[in-house]
Design a protein around this motif. Structure first.
Motif, PDB file in Angstrom:
ATOM      1  N   THR A   8      35.577  -8.594  11.615  1.00  0.00           N
ATOM      2  CA  THR A   8      34.425  -7.817  12.096  1.00  0.00           C
ATOM      3  C   THR A   8      34.889  -6.644  12.958  1.00  0.00           C
ATOM      4  OG1 THR A   8      34.143  -9.349  13.954  1.00  0.00           O
ATOM      5  CG2 THR A   8      32.775  -9.709  12.014  1.00  0.00           C
ATOM      6  N   ASP A   9      35.915  -6.863  13.771  1.00  0.00           N
ATOM      7  CA  ASP A   9      36.455  -5.755  14.569  1.00  0.00           C
ATOM      8  C   ASP A   9      37.032  -4.663  13.674  1.00  0.00           C
ATOM      9  OD1 ASP A   9      35.731  -7.030  16.895  1.00  0.00           O
ATOM     10  OD2 ASP A   9      37.744  -7.806  17.331  1.00  0.00           O
ATOM     11  N   GLN A  10      37.749  -5.081  12.622  1.00  0.00           N
ATOM     12  CA  GLN A  10      38.326  -4.102  11.701  1.00  0.00           C
ATOM     13  C   GLN A  10      37.240  -3.334  10.958  1.00  0.00           C
ATOM     14  OE1 GLN A  10      40.981  -6.387   9.221  1.00  0.00           O
ATOM     15  NE2 GLN A  10      42.722  -6.079  10.601  1.00  0.00           N
ATOM     16  N   LYS A  11      36.190  -4.026  10.515  1.00  0.00           N
ATOM     17  CA  LYS A  11      35.087  -3.346   9.828  1.00  0.00           C
ATOM     18  C   LYS A  11      34.442  -2.319  10.746  1.00  0.00           C
ATOM     19  CE  LYS A  11      33.618  -6.783   6.436  1.00  0.00           C
ATOM     20  NZ  LYS A  11      32.545  -7.700   6.033  1.00  0.00           N
ATOM     21  N   LYS A  12      34.185  -2.718  11.986  1.00  0.00           N
ATOM     22  CA  LYS A  12      33.571  -1.809  12.949  1.00  0.00           C
ATOM     23  C   LYS A  12      34.446  -0.569  13.152  1.00  0.00           C
ATOM     24  CE  LYS A  12      31.774  -1.736  17.659  1.00  0.00           C
ATOM     25  NZ  LYS A  12      31.639  -2.491  18.912  1.00  0.00           N
ATOM     26  N   ARG A  13      35.745  -0.773  13.323  1.00  0.00           N
ATOM     27  CA  ARG A  13      36.676   0.346  13.519  1.00  0.00           C
ATOM     28  C   ARG A  13      36.725   1.243  12.284  1.00  0.00           C
ATOM     29  NH1 ARG A  13      42.017  -1.452  13.735  1.00  0.00           N
ATOM     30  NH2 ARG A  13      41.141  -3.268  14.733  1.00  0.00           N
ATOM     31  N   HIS A  14      36.717   0.637  11.098  1.00  0.00           N
ATOM     32  CA  HIS A  14      36.750   1.426   9.862  1.00  0.00           C
ATOM     33  C   HIS A  14      35.486   2.259   9.700  1.00  0.00           C
ATOM     34  CE1 HIS A  14      40.523   0.063   8.280  1.00  0.00           C
ATOM     35  NE2 HIS A  14      40.181  -1.210   8.411  1.00  0.00           N
ATOM     36  N   TYR A  15      34.322   1.681  10.045  1.00  0.00           N
ATOM     37  CA  TYR A  15      33.077   2.446   9.958  1.00  0.00           C
ATOM     38  C   TYR A  15      33.072   3.606  10.954  1.00  0.00           C
ATOM     39  CZ  TYR A  15      30.815  -0.786   6.752  1.00  0.00           C
ATOM     40  OH  TYR A  15      30.488  -1.522   5.647  1.00  0.00           O
ATOM     41  N   GLN A  16      33.617   3.375  12.156  1.00  0.00           N
ATOM     42  CA  GLN A  16      33.700   4.452  13.140  1.00  0.00           C
ATOM     43  C   GLN A  16      34.608   5.578  12.638  1.00  0.00           C
ATOM     44  OE1 GLN A  16      35.024   2.450  16.675  1.00  0.00           O
ATOM     45  NE2 GLN A  16      32.947   1.880  17.296  1.00  0.00           N
ATOM     46  N   GLU A  17      35.746   5.207  12.060  1.00  0.00           N
ATOM     47  CA  GLU A  17      36.659   6.212  11.523  1.00  0.00           C
ATOM     48  C   GLU A  17      36.027   6.953  10.347  1.00  0.00           C
ATOM     49  OE1 GLU A  17      40.296   4.213  10.590  1.00  0.00           O
ATOM     50  OE2 GLU A  17      40.807   3.889  12.693  1.00  0.00           O
ATOM     51  N   LEU A  18      35.280   6.232   9.518  1.00  0.00           N
ATOM     52  CA  LEU A  18      34.611   6.861   8.384  1.00  0.00           C
ATOM     53  C   LEU A  18      33.549   7.849   8.851  1.00  0.00           C
ATOM     54  CD1 LEU A  18      34.377   6.923   5.279  1.00  0.00           C
ATOM     55  CD2 LEU A  18      32.622   5.164   5.490  1.00  0.00           C
ATOM     56  N   LEU A  19      32.768   7.462   9.867  1.00  0.00           N
ATOM     57  CA  LEU A  19      31.763   8.373  10.412  1.00  0.00           C
ATOM     58  C   LEU A  19      32.413   9.614  11.031  1.00  0.00           C
ATOM     59  CD1 LEU A  19      29.197   5.950  12.071  1.00  0.00           C
ATOM     60  CD2 LEU A  19      28.838   7.448  10.103  1.00  0.00           C
ATOM     61  N   LEU A  20      33.526   9.421  11.728  1.00  0.00           N
ATOM     62  CA  LEU A  20      34.248  10.556  12.303  1.00  0.00           C
ATOM     63  C   LEU A  20      34.760  11.477  11.204  1.00  0.00           C
ATOM     64  CD1 LEU A  20      35.425  11.883  14.857  1.00  0.00           C
ATOM     65  CD2 LEU A  20      37.466  10.493  14.492  1.00  0.00           C
ATOM     66  N   PHE A  21      35.313  10.900  10.152  1.00  0.00           N
ATOM     67  CA  PHE A  21      35.809  11.696   9.025  1.00  0.00           C
ATOM     68  C   PHE A  21      34.684  12.509   8.392  1.00  0.00           C
ATOM     69  CE2 PHE A  21      36.235  11.936   4.388  1.00  0.00           C
ATOM     70  CZ  PHE A  21      37.332  12.770   4.296  1.00  0.00           C
ATOM     71  N   TRP A  22      33.545  11.858   8.122  1.00  0.00           N
ATOM     72  CA  TRP A  22      32.424  12.566   7.495  1.00  0.00           C
ATOM     73  C   TRP A  22      31.858  13.637   8.421  1.00  0.00           C
ATOM     74  CZ3 TRP A  22      31.522  13.074   2.679  1.00  0.00           C
ATOM     75  CH2 TRP A  22      31.869  12.080   1.784  1.00  0.00           C
ATOM     76  N   GLY A  23      31.832  13.376   9.707  1.00  0.00           N
ATOM     77  CA  GLY A  23      31.350  14.380  10.659  1.00  0.00           C
ATOM     78  C   GLY A  23      32.224  15.615  10.670  1.00  0.00           C
ATOM     79  N   ILE A  24      33.548  15.405  10.719  1.00  0.00           N
ATOM     80  CA  ILE A  24      34.477  16.545  10.715  1.00  0.00           C
ATOM     81  C   ILE A  24      34.406  17.273   9.387  1.00  0.00           C
ATOM     82  CG2 ILE A  24      36.924  17.158  10.787  1.00  0.00           C
ATOM     83  CD1 ILE A  24      37.284  14.915  12.851  1.00  0.00           C
ATOM     84  N   ALA A  25      34.352  16.533   8.285  1.00  0.00           N
ATOM     85  CA  ALA A  25      34.272  17.172   6.965  1.00  0.00           C
ATOM     86  C   ALA A  25      32.993  17.983   6.829  1.00  0.00           C
ATOM     87  CB  ALA A  25      34.345  16.111   5.870  1.00  0.00           C
TER      88      ALA A  25
END
Length: 113
Positions: free
Chosen positions: A47-64
């Motif tokens: 669950t911690d890894q999923k949460k971190r991956h979703y945060q990184e994905l949101l950051l990636f999409w925001g920057i893109a």
């Protein structure tokens, strides 16, 4: 040149380390965790890894999204950006021209060397 008792000292050191480790092993009880504890640990880590991956994905999409928006805005306002660039070049060249004139006049007056 090796010390003559070097091998004996090394063997004694290895024996002492081995004995110390055996004593430590006897004093410490090792109990393996239960299956339930292991499953809970795996679940929390996942669950911690999923949460971190979703945060990184949101950051990636925001920057893109920001980069793509900026590029599209640049294409839509190409003439405006070009106009601003030309004005910036004119201002810089004019400033440099006045700087050179002022420097030349100061050199003539003998203030600068």
């Amino acid at each position: 040149m090796k010390h003559p008792n070097h091998e004996k000292e090394l063997e004694q050191f290895e024996k002492d380390v081995r004995d110390s480790l055996l004593k430590l092993e006897q004093n410490v009880e090792v109990t393996p965790p239960s299956i339930l504890e292991l499953e809970q640990l795996v679940e929390t880590v996942q669950t911690d890894q999923k949460k971190r991956h979703y945060q990184e994905l949101l950051l990636f999409w925001g920057i893109a999204l920001f980069i793509v928006s900026f590029v599209l805005w640049g294409y839509a306002n190409f003439f405006f950006i070009t106009f601003l660039g030309q004005i910036a070049m004119i201002v810089c060249l004019t400033g440099y021209f006045f700087y050179r004139l002022k420097k030349a006049s100061l050199l003539k007056k003998g203030i600068l060397k």
